[in-house]
Design a protein around this motif. Structure first.
Motif, PDB file in Angstrom:
ATOM      1  N   TYR A   1      59.864 -24.133 -89.328  1.00 61.73           N
ATOM      2  CA  TYR A   1      60.974 -23.232 -89.022  1.00 61.73           C
ATOM      3  C   TYR A   1      62.293 -23.838 -89.477  1.00 61.73           C
ATOM      4  CZ  TYR A   1      64.402 -20.684 -86.223  1.00 61.73           C
ATOM      5  OH  TYR A   1      65.493 -19.962 -85.822  1.00 61.73           O
ATOM      6  N   LYS A   2      62.497 -25.137 -89.198  1.00 64.74           N
ATOM      7  CA  LYS A   2      63.719 -25.808 -89.622  1.00 64.74           C
ATOM      8  C   LYS A   2      63.825 -25.833 -91.152  1.00 64.74           C
ATOM      9  CE  LYS A   2      65.144 -29.573 -87.873  1.00 64.74           C
ATOM     10  NZ  LYS A   2      65.208 -30.984 -87.417  1.00 64.74           N
TER      11      LYS A   2
ATOM     12  N   LYS B   1      66.770 -21.242 -96.510  1.00 66.64           N
ATOM     13  CA  LYS B   1      67.388 -19.921 -96.588  1.00 66.64           C
ATOM     14  C   LYS B   1      68.904 -20.036 -96.640  1.00 66.64           C
ATOM     15  CE  LYS B   1      67.562 -15.525 -94.061  1.00 66.64           C
ATOM     16  NZ  LYS B   1      67.050 -14.787 -92.869  1.00 66.64           N
ATOM     17  N   PHE B   2      69.481 -20.849 -95.740  1.00 63.66           N
ATOM     18  CA  PHE B   2      70.933 -21.024 -95.711  1.00 63.66           C
ATOM     19  C   PHE B   2      71.435 -21.674 -97.010  1.00 63.66           C
ATOM     20  CE2 PHE B   2      74.629 -23.705 -94.744  1.00 63.66           C
ATOM     21  CZ  PHE B   2      75.515 -22.736 -94.306  1.00 63.66           C
ATOM     22  N   SER B   3      70.725 -22.688 -97.494  1.00 65.80           N
ATOM     23  CA  SER B   3      71.127 -23.368 -98.732  1.00 65.80           C
ATOM     24  C   SER B   3      71.086 -22.420 -99.918  1.00 65.80           C
ATOM     25  CB  SER B   3      70.220 -24.576 -98.985  1.00 65.80           C
ATOM     26  OG  SER B   3      70.297 -25.505 -97.929  1.00 65.80           O
ATOM     27  N   LEU B   4      70.089 -21.538 -99.898  1.00 72.57           N
ATOM     28  CA  LEU B   4      69.975 -20.580-100.992  1.00 72.57           C
ATOM     29  C   LEU B   4      71.138 -19.595-100.971  1.00 72.57           C
ATOM     30  CD1 LEU B   4      67.958 -20.355-103.261  1.00 72.57           C
ATOM     31  CD2 LEU B   4      66.682 -18.681-101.936  1.00 72.57           C
ATOM     32  N   TYR B   5      71.542 -19.174 -99.779  1.00 68.83           N
ATOM     33  CA  TYR B   5      72.703 -18.300 -99.661  1.00 68.83           C
ATOM     34  C   TYR B   5      73.949 -18.993-100.215  1.00 68.83           C
ATOM     35  CZ  TYR B   5      70.208 -14.923 -96.701  1.00 68.83           C
ATOM     36  OH  TYR B   5      69.343 -13.979 -96.236  1.00 68.83           O
ATOM     37  N   VAL B   6      74.120 -20.276 -99.846  1.00 64.51           N
ATOM     38  CA  VAL B   6      75.269 -21.040-100.333  1.00 64.51           C
ATOM     39  C   VAL B   6      75.235 -21.163-101.857  1.00 64.51           C
ATOM     40  CG1 VAL B   6      76.392 -23.298-100.300  1.00 64.51           C
ATOM     41  CG2 VAL B   6      75.527 -22.308 -98.170  1.00 64.51           C
ATOM     42  N   PHE B   7      74.050 -21.418-102.408  1.00 64.07           N
ATOM     43  CA  PHE B   7      73.913 -21.553-103.862  1.00 64.07           C
ATOM     44  C   PHE B   7      74.266 -20.247-104.562  1.00 64.07           C
ATOM     45  CE2 PHE B   7      71.484 -21.563-107.838  1.00 64.07           C
ATOM     46  CZ  PHE B   7      71.889 -22.770-108.378  1.00 64.07           C
TER      47      PHE B   7
ATOM     48  N   LEU C   1      63.049 -26.802-103.045  1.00 65.10           N
ATOM     49  CA  LEU C   1      63.949 -27.950-103.065  1.00 65.10           C
ATOM     50  C   LEU C   1      64.888 -27.930-101.867  1.00 65.10           C
ATOM     51  CD1 LEU C   1      65.203 -30.395-104.644  1.00 65.10           C
ATOM     52  CD2 LEU C   1      66.759 -28.722-105.684  1.00 65.10           C
ATOM     53  N   PHE C   2      65.418 -26.759-101.545  1.00 68.08           N
ATOM     54  CA  PHE C   2      66.327 -26.654-100.407  1.00 68.08           C
ATOM     55  C   PHE C   2      65.595 -26.796 -99.078  1.00 68.08           C
ATOM     56  CE2 PHE C   2      69.319 -23.927-103.173  1.00 68.08           C
ATOM     57  CZ  PHE C   2      69.902 -25.071-103.673  1.00 68.08           C
TER      58      PHE C   2
END
Length: 735
Positions: free
Chosen positions: A262-263, A269-275, A339-340
């Motif tokens: 889950y973590k 998911k959050f890192s992908l949004y930032v990218f 990767l993220f």
């Protein structure tokens, strides 16, 4: 390159935008608007649960009832019967298996073992014979094996567990029986209701029989496999259930079985949004403040070296760079979410290096190649010139030239194919030993003979090359040996002809140099002699003490020397005009008989004073020919004067004129006063005289002038020498 930093930043932003766009296309539908419950980890676990809950809990198969539904086909009976060969093969095999063992027991006098082995052998033989006699006997054996396989399969399936701690409460809508596990009232990250409106859960007695599933089940514990198709007849009817299935929230909380996943999912998911957000900003920057400038990639030393490459190499480089960048973007976008999810210092470092080497650098190179290509396109005629000079065009031209000599072209082509097939054959022996035999045969009967011929040709070619180098160095004595009738032999023959031509040319050149030297010497002498006399007698005339008789004598000598010098210069100019082709002929019908008689009459006094006996043979009738009368008279005059000057006193001179078919022939024969040697051709050279001491009058141009005039008339002049007998033959067409 110039302005490296803006270019590198621009390329990095371009790669980020491209990777972001492709990753959005790949992961967007699975990430945007979705939570962890829809991730692959949860989806896989739930599918596993729905597949196994039916046969293990809700709709368990009755093993005894299933055994009753086992079927045995005719093909299975026949396969079992002939599995180890025919009846005779199996009987012979059994006898062979027990013979040595029985013999050993008999040698040891162990009757108990002998009887046991014989009994065991006979039992197997009886079973084999019964297999070929009774189908029911074989069917019973197969059925027993299938029952054992089924029991083991169901036992393993029922003891299987689920990978997720799923809670459920499901009630059979027909029997009212309820099956439950865990507390379904707690908070859940996944929850699914089954009822009349949303659909009932269909529980099968076999795994993998869900409407959205393509699972297959296969078990092979005995000699016979039990597949899903075979077990379909054993399955119980599908049962419908209502209720709820949940995945408690506790599984993602600290200490839960899916907490780490889950973590990782949330981080990824959050890192992908930032990218994706960064890529939007990068795109805005590329459009506004960091627009590409061609000056970044032009005016460099690398550009000059790149410009010297052929266009086909540039195209290959462009395609290679584009493919490298495409594969990197495809790979990077595919593994970006992973990767993220699992960022590690080593992975991030490796990704950064890969980003720079396979992303940024190819982007810079691709931009440079495209700009260079556009600049070349704008230059008028540049692309056409590049296309004409490309390696592919050169290859086609070379391929075409290779067949100028068809035999060499065909042999070379066959040799190349042979080498290619030899390589393929060598590799094939590593895949199948059978090819080794075929390959060895081809090597022995094709490869070795062809190699022998090839080596011989190469050796012969080396001989020709060495001989050619010797010829280039000026060693022309050794002839190249002609071997066979191959194109190389033909080439050797041509080289030999060339060698002979070069030798003849060198001989002629040496002769020409010698004659040139003699010409300069003779001209200098013949001009200097009368000129010296003129200067000498002019000085004498300046002396006032000389008598009138002496003065008159000096003037007479000056007149003779001047006339000689004038004649010499006129003859020289005339020869030059003839050699350059500037002398024009005025042809008309002329009586050669009358012309020869006039020439002889002109020199009657000289002939009488020479002491020579001129014998003439001239036709009484007219001998008409189309010639330039003045020039042809010069030919006759030169030959008669030549005979008067250089004939041995007291000898005869024969002058003949006659008609031969359609040509007129004029012949002069005399005995020479001087030894002429053997090379009569040199007598035609300018300033060449029989009197090598040059004490006689004359310019040495007589025969040369006569030869030129005869040639201009299309005639022929030939000199023959037999000892001291000198003969000149002149022929001229009469029409």
């Amino acid at each position: 390159m110039k302005n490296r930093l803006p270019l590198v930043v621009w390329a990095a932003l371009v790669v980020i935008v491209l990777v972001s766009m492709l990753s959005l296309n790949r992961h967007g539908t699975n990430i945007i608007g979705h939570n962890f419950a829809e991730s692959d980890d949860v989806s896989y676990g739930m599918r596993e649960f729905y597949s196994k809950i039916g046969p293990t809990k809700l709709n368990v198969m009755d093993i005894e009832e299933a055994k009753k539904r086992i079927t045995v086909s005719e093909s299975e009976i026949e396969e079992h019967r002939t599995r180890y060969g025919s009846l005779s093969d199996q009987v012979e095999n059994i006898h062979g298996q027990y013979k040595d063992r029985i013999d050993e027991a008999q040698s040891a006098s162990n009757e108990v073992v002998v009887e046991a082995l014989i009994e065991e052998r006979d039992s197997k033989l009886e079973d084999i014979k019964l297999n070929f006699k009774d189908n029911a006997h074989v069917e019973a054996k197969i059925r027993k094996e299938k029952e054992q396989s089924l029991e083991q399969y169901l036992h393993e399936m029922r003891n299987d567990t689920y990978s997720l701690p799923i809670a459920y409460e499901l009630t059979n809508i027909e029997t009212g029986e309820t099956f439950s596990s865990g507390d379904v009232s707690v908070q859940a990250i996944y929850k699914k209701q089954f009822n009349a409106s949303k659909g009932y859960f269909k529980a099968n007695s076999l795994p993998g029989q869900l409407p959205d599933s393509e699972w297959t089940t296969y078990s092979s514990y005995g000699s016979y496999a039990v597949s899903t198709d075979n077990m379909a007849s054993m399955a119980k009817p599908v049962q419908s259930f209502e209720g709820v299935v949940i995945l408690p929230k506790t599984v993602v909380e600290s200490g839960g079985s899916l907490h780490a996943q889950y973590k990782d999912f949330t981080r990824g998911k959050f890192s992908l949004y930032v990218f994706w957000l960064i890529s939007i900003l990068a795109l805005i920057a590329l459009i506004t403040i960091l627009r590409f400038q061609k000056e970044w990639v032009t005016g460099t030393a690398f550009e000059a070296r790149y410009a010297s490459l052929k266009i086909d190499l540039k195209v290959i480089g462009l395609l290679g760079t584009a493919l490298l960048l495409f594969f990197y973007i495809d790979s990077a976008s595919s593994g970006l979410f992973n990767l993220f999810q699992y960022p590690r210092l080593g992975r991030l470092g490796s990704w950064t290096v890969t980003f720079l080497v396979f992303g940024v650098l190819p982007t810079i190179l691709l931009a440079f190649q495209l700009v260079h290509g556009l600049e070349r396109w704008k230059q008028k005629g540049a692309v056409e010139a590049d296309l004409k000079d490309m390696y592919f065009i050169r290859f086609l031209q070379a391929l075409q030239t290779m067949f100028l000599k068809k035999s060499i072209g065909v042999q070379t082509f066959i040799l190349l194919i042979g080498f290619f097939l030899a390589g393929v054959g060598f590799l094939s022996i590593f895949f199948d030993p059978v090819f080794f035999v075929l390959y060895s045969f081809c090597v022995l009967f094709l490869g070795l003979p062809v190699s022998f011929i090839f080596v011989r040709r190469v050796a012969y070619l080396n001989k020709i090359l060495v001989a050619t180098e010797a010829m280039a160095a000026g060693r022309l004595n050794e002839e190249i040996k002609i071997e066979g009738k191959s194109p190389l032999a033909e080439h050797a023959k041509n080289l030999n002809n060339l060698r002979e031509g070069v030798r003849s040319s060198m001989t002629e050149q040496a002769k020409s140099e010698r004659l040139k030297t003699e010409l300069i010497t003779n001209v200098s002498h013949d001009l200097r002699t009368p000129l010296t006399s003129i200067i000498t007698y002019t000085d004498l005339l300046k002396d006032e003490s000389i008598t009138p008789e002496e003065r008159a004598n000096y003037v007479d000598i000056l007149d003779k020397k001047s006339q000689r010098l004038k004649t010499l210069i006129e003859d020289l100019f005339e020869v030059s005009k003839m050699a350059s082709g500037n002398l024009e002929l005025h042809k008309q019908r002329v009586d050669l008989t009358q012309l020869l008689q006039q020439a002889l009459a002109e020199h009657a006094d000289d002939i009488a004073q020479s002491g020579l006996d001129f014998r003439t043979d001239i036709p009484d009738d007219m001998l008409m020919a189309n010639v330039d009368g003045q020039r042809w008279w010069r030919v006759l005059d030169n030959l008669i004067v030549n005979a008067i000057k250089y004939s041995l006193p007291g000898t005869r001179v024969y002058v003949t004129l006659r008609k031969r078919v359609d040509v007129a022939e004029f012949v002069v024969k005399n005995i020479t006063k001087y030894e002429l040697g053997e090379n009569v051709d040199e007598l035609f050279e300018r300033f060449k005289r029989a009197d090598t001491s040059r004490h006689t009058d004359g310019s040495g141009l007589g025969l040369a002038i006569a030869q030129s005039i005869v040639d201009m008339h299309g005639g022929n002049m030939k000199i023959e020498l037999d000892g001291d007998l000198f003969k000149v033959t002149v022929t001229v067409p009469m029409k």
